[in-house]
Enzyme design. Structure first.
Site, mmCIF file in Angstrom:
data_model
loop_
_atom_site.group_PDB
_atom_site.id
_atom_site.type_symbol
_atom_site.label_atom_id
_atom_site.label_comp_id
_atom_site.label_asym_id
_atom_site.label_seq_id
_atom_site.Cartn_x
_atom_site.Cartn_y
_atom_site.Cartn_z
ATOM 1 N N LEU A 1 1.290 -4.554 -0.513
ATOM 2 C CA LEU A 1 2.447 -5.274 -1.023
ATOM 3 C C LEU A 1 3.611 -4.954 -0.100
ATOM 4 O O LEU A 1 3.713 -3.836 0.407
ATOM 5 C CB LEU A 1 2.792 -4.834 -2.455
ATOM 6 C CG LEU A 1 1.804 -5.187 -3.574
ATOM 7 C CD1 LEU A 1 2.314 -4.639 -4.901
ATOM 8 C CD2 LEU A 1 1.573 -6.684 -3.670
ATOM 9 N N ASP A 2 4.481 -5.914 0.107
ATOM 10 C CA ASP A 2 5.672 -5.653 0.903
ATOM 11 C C ASP A 2 6.511 -4.563 0.245
ATOM 12 O O ASP A 2 6.439 -4.338 -0.969
ATOM 13 C CB ASP A 2 6.509 -6.921 1.038
ATOM 14 C CG ASP A 2 5.802 -8.005 1.818
ATOM 15 O OD1 ASP A 2 4.937 -7.666 2.643
ATOM 16 O OD2 ASP A 2 6.117 -9.191 1.598
#
Length: 318
Positions: free
Chosen positions: A135-136
């Site tokens: 995930l960013d």
């Protein structure tokens, strides 16, 4: 010596190039890096030598030995983790916004990988401490982590085969009329190396979305992926004309709906990250065969912004 990762070529990959298929089976590594490892003998197909352009038939056994010693070293750090499931082979956690997933350029500590190594030192024997998808930094929500080499192999294959269901909540600019699909290949931006872009020569990427809630000047969407490209939802929604609120790379700056109240203006200006949350994760355990499903509530900052938008929506209808 690096851990050897094993995967089997799906039947759907028949006729495709080896380097292209490897990028699908091992999404942690770029196609260019995988091609280099093929040329240096770190990839074997059915036990034999191979080339990046080799055409596959489906069913082949792929053995990959990554050059893990080139990765940025990570040390254990006592960073709190919100664990939703833990067993001998895998764990599921809820990542907060602001936490980088693994060390990289300019970031050597304070990451999820550091936290995982503190939780379980044996994860140091696995690629990226067992992290099989990302995930960013400023995206919150559910992540799946392998705790054994057999689980790392199995989960990587499951993700490539789309056997892990991931659902996201995205708050976007504009009032979306109906759900749809963005089918647009993605690759690195030709000028800005920090960004991704829709490109004819990019890797296939497809995002499905449907409306969960319509708000004044904004829409809350359910998004699901058929692929897991870097920044996929962020790029695809911007490409569709509905960028994520707060997105510093693809949002195009702050835009206010007509006659926005001071409360809404303040709330939108205060939300300094992309409004994206990995809400749901579902899969069949690769070894126990148990059907597992997890959900993570929206974080407080996301809820606060939605509350303001909902009040605005009520006022605008009066």
């Amino acid at each position: 010596m690096s851990a050897v990762l094993v995967a089997h070529v799906p039947a759907a990959a028949a006729g495709r190039r080896l380097d292209q298929t490897l990028a699908e089976l091992f999404p942690d590594y770029s196609r260019a890096r995988l091609s280099g490892w093929i040329r240096t003998g770190r990839v074997r197909v059915d036990g034999g030598d191979c080339s990046p352009s080799q055409r596959l038939h489906g069913g082949e056994r792929i053995a990959l030995e990554p050059e893990l010693e080139q990765a940025v070293p990570a040390a254990p750090e006592a960073i709190a983790l919100e664990l939703l499931h833990v067993d001998d082979d895998l764990l599921v956690l809820n990542k907060p916004a602001g936490l980088v997933v693994h060390p990289g350029a300019g970031v050597s500590s304070g990451t999820l990988q550091n936290a995982l190594l503190h939780f379980d030192a044996s994860l140091g024997t696995l690629p990226r401490a067992g992290i099989v998808h990302r995930l960013d930094k400023d995206t919150s929500g559910l992540m799946l982590v392998a705790r054994s080499l057999r689980a790392h192999t199995a989960l990587t294959q499951m993700i490539a085969a789309r056997a892990v269901q991931r659902q996201y909540l995205a708050l976007v600019r504009g009032e979306v009329i109906a759900g749809g699909t963005v089918d647009a290949p993605l690759g690195r931006h030709p000028v800005d190396r920090l960004r991704q872009a829709v490109r004819d020569d990019g890797r296939p990427a497809r995002t499905h979305y449907r409306v969960r809630e319509r708000l004044r000047g904004h829409t809350l969407l359910h998004c699901t992926l058929e692929s897991g490209r870097t920044h996929q939802i962020r790029v695809h929604m911007a490409h569709s004309g509905h960028p994520l609120i707060g997105d510093p790379l693809y949002g195009g700056g702050l835009r206010l709906p007509p006659a926005a109240t001071p409360q809404l203006i303040a709330a939108l200006r205060a939300f300094q990250r992309q409004a994206l949350h990995a809400e749901r994760l579902a899969f069949v355990h690769p070894f126990s065969a148990a059907a597992l499903e997890f959900s993570a509530p929206l974080p407080a900052d996301f809820i606060a912004l939605l509350d303001v938008l909902r009040r605005e929506s009520v006022i605008s209808r009066v």
